[in-house]
Design a protein around this motif. Structure first.
Motif, mmCIF file in Angstrom:
data_model
loop_
_atom_site.group_PDB
_atom_site.id
_atom_site.type_symbol
_atom_site.label_atom_id
_atom_site.label_comp_id
_atom_site.label_asym_id
_atom_site.label_seq_id
_atom_site.Cartn_x
_atom_site.Cartn_y
_atom_site.Cartn_z
ATOM 1 N N LEU A 211 0.810 -1.216 0.000
ATOM 2 C CA LEU A 211 0.000 0.000 0.000
ATOM 3 C C LEU A 211 0.846 1.269 0.000
ATOM 4 N N LEU A 212 1.985 1.248 0.736
ATOM 5 C CA LEU A 212 2.692 2.489 1.023
ATOM 6 C C LEU A 212 3.981 2.701 0.230
ATOM 7 N N ILE A 213 4.605 1.643 -0.247
ATOM 8 C CA ILE A 213 5.842 1.809 -1.018
ATOM 9 C C ILE A 213 5.652 2.697 -2.256
ATOM 10 N N LEU A 246 2.936 12.230 2.513
ATOM 11 C CA LEU A 246 4.262 11.622 2.606
ATOM 12 C C LEU A 246 4.594 11.223 4.039
ATOM 13 N N LEU A 247 4.277 12.091 5.000
ATOM 14 C CA LEU A 247 4.574 11.768 6.392
ATOM 15 C C LEU A 247 3.756 10.585 6.886
ATOM 16 N N LEU A 248 2.458 10.571 6.576
ATOM 17 C CA LEU A 248 1.608 9.465 7.033
ATOM 18 C C LEU A 248 2.004 8.152 6.369
ATOM 19 N N SER A 249 2.422 8.218 5.111
ATOM 20 C CA SER A 249 2.880 7.006 4.430
ATOM 21 C C SER A 249 4.148 6.461 5.079
ATOM 22 N N SER A 250 5.085 7.343 5.367
ATOM 23 C CA SER A 250 6.325 6.893 6.001
ATOM 24 C C SER A 250 6.061 6.404 7.418
ATOM 25 N N ILE A 251 5.130 7.029 8.116
ATOM 26 C CA ILE A 251 4.775 6.590 9.460
ATOM 27 C C ILE A 251 4.149 5.201 9.417
ATOM 28 N N GLY A 252 3.308 4.948 8.402
ATOM 29 C CA GLY A 252 2.738 3.614 8.245
ATOM 30 C C GLY A 252 3.806 2.562 8.032
ATOM 31 N N LEU A 253 4.819 2.880 7.211
ATOM 32 C CA LEU A 253 5.929 1.942 6.990
ATOM 33 C C LEU A 253 6.691 1.675 8.278
ATOM 34 N N VAL A 254 7.003 2.745 9.011
ATOM 35 C CA VAL A 254 7.744 2.589 10.263
ATOM 36 C C VAL A 254 6.950 1.743 11.258
#
Length: 336
Positions: A211-213, A246-254
């Motif tokens: 979903l996030l990559i 972008l921040l929420l996507s990276s937060i989801g990955l983390v």
């Protein structure tokens, strides 16, 4: 357009990192308490005269651990590049923003209240709790960092540090109230570990990665974010909306990574700096290289943690041994 030398450096770095990663995969698969040969590994994968012992070592122990380490490194490396790009701060790291601490507190809470009751479903529930905690921490930080209709990047980092301390204290308090067996598990997890990696953990992480990559498609925005905000608005960029995505996507990955591996730090800090030294400042090149560097660091550190000490230690400790001096170096360089 990028100059040819930069494109050449990118291809060269990509090939070297892929070769290094394949080498680490091979070493991790064949070496350990129970050594295997290349022939043993090939026979197991191709199902030629399969040996139950070899199947157990490869498919139940080593391969899930390597895959989890790879995914964690990939996610943390990419997230680090995005967070540093959005905040325009080279010292920003997913751990600094409190995501690790939020996910950690949620999982300790899960272990404290529900671990025994859930039983066999705990492996699937643990990542879910981690994701809820990480995203919850992120929402709190995001709201507190909102000022005058936009995200204040300096406030974002300061708020992250404060929230991280609060969640860390909560996790420590709950850990001290646990039974000895659960306390040991929570402590091991909080230091960062892929010791309990299994295929269920991998399947729990994959949907978030799928979903996030694709945030990679927005890598050009990270280049634009290095400009003045007035210039971006004149270009018609919806600044706060894109920052939020972008921040929420990276937060989801983390959160997906931390929910499985615990608090592994410094990957999101080191990978972007190394990538910039290798391929320059364009994020369309930085992001894939960051992912590969993160994978290499975690897989390599896990092999070291598992095999090069008298007793196995957490992968997070090995990465911290590398990361702390590197962070101090960056700090001194930034000051100078």
């Amino acid at each position: 357009m990028l100059s040819k030398p930069t494109g050449f450096r990118y291809i060269k770095s990509l090939l070297i990192l892929i070769a290094l990663l394949i080498t680490l995969f091979y070493i991790s698969l064949t070496n350990g308490t129970f050594d295997l040969t290349v022939s043993d590994v090939l026979h197991a994968f191709l199902r030629i005269n399969p040996v139950p012992t070899h199947d157990f070592v490869l498919f139940d122990l080593r391969l899930p651990r390597i895959v989890v380490a790879s995914l964690v490194g990939l996610g943390l490396g990419i997230a680090g590049a995005v967070i540093q790009g959005v905040t325009k701060n080279g010292l920003a790291d997913p751990g600094i923003l409190g995501i690790n601490a939020g996910a950690g507190a949620a999982i300790v809470l899960f272990l404290f209240f529900f671990h025994e009751q859930i039983g066999s479903f705990s492996v699937l529930m643990q990542p879910l709790f981690g994701l809820i905690g990480g995203l919850g921490a992120a929402v709190i930080i995001y709201l507190l960092a909102w000022k005058n209709g936009r995200i204040d990047t300096q406030r974002l980092i300061l708020t992250g540090i404060a929230i991280s301390s609060g969640f860390g204290a909560l996790a420590m308090y709950l850990s001290l109230k646990m039974k000895s067996t659960d306390f040991e598990m929570a402590t091991l997890w909080s230091m960062g570990s892929v010791y309990n990696a299994n295929w269920q953990s991998i399947f729990a992480m994959l949907p978030w990665f799928i979903l996030l990559i694709p945030i990679y498609r927005k890598s050009y925005l990270l280049d634009l974010f290095q400009l003045e905000e007035s210039s971006l608005k004149s270009l018609g960029v919806s600044l706060e909306k894109e920052k939020a995505i972008l921040l929420l996507s990276s937060i989801g990955l983390v959160s997906a990574c931390v929910s499985v591996s615990g608090g592994i730090g410094f990957i999101g800090l080191m990978a972007p700096h190394i990538a910039k030294q290798l391929v320059g400042l364009r994020h369309r090149y930085i992001i894939p290289i960051c992912g590969l560097i993160g994978m290499t660091l975690v897989v390599g550190s896990d092999f070291i943690a598992k095999n090069l000490f008298p007793a196995e230690i957490s992968v997070g400790i090995v990465i911290s041994i590398i990361g702390v001096p590197y962070f101090l170096y960056l700090l001194l360089t930034a000051r100078s």
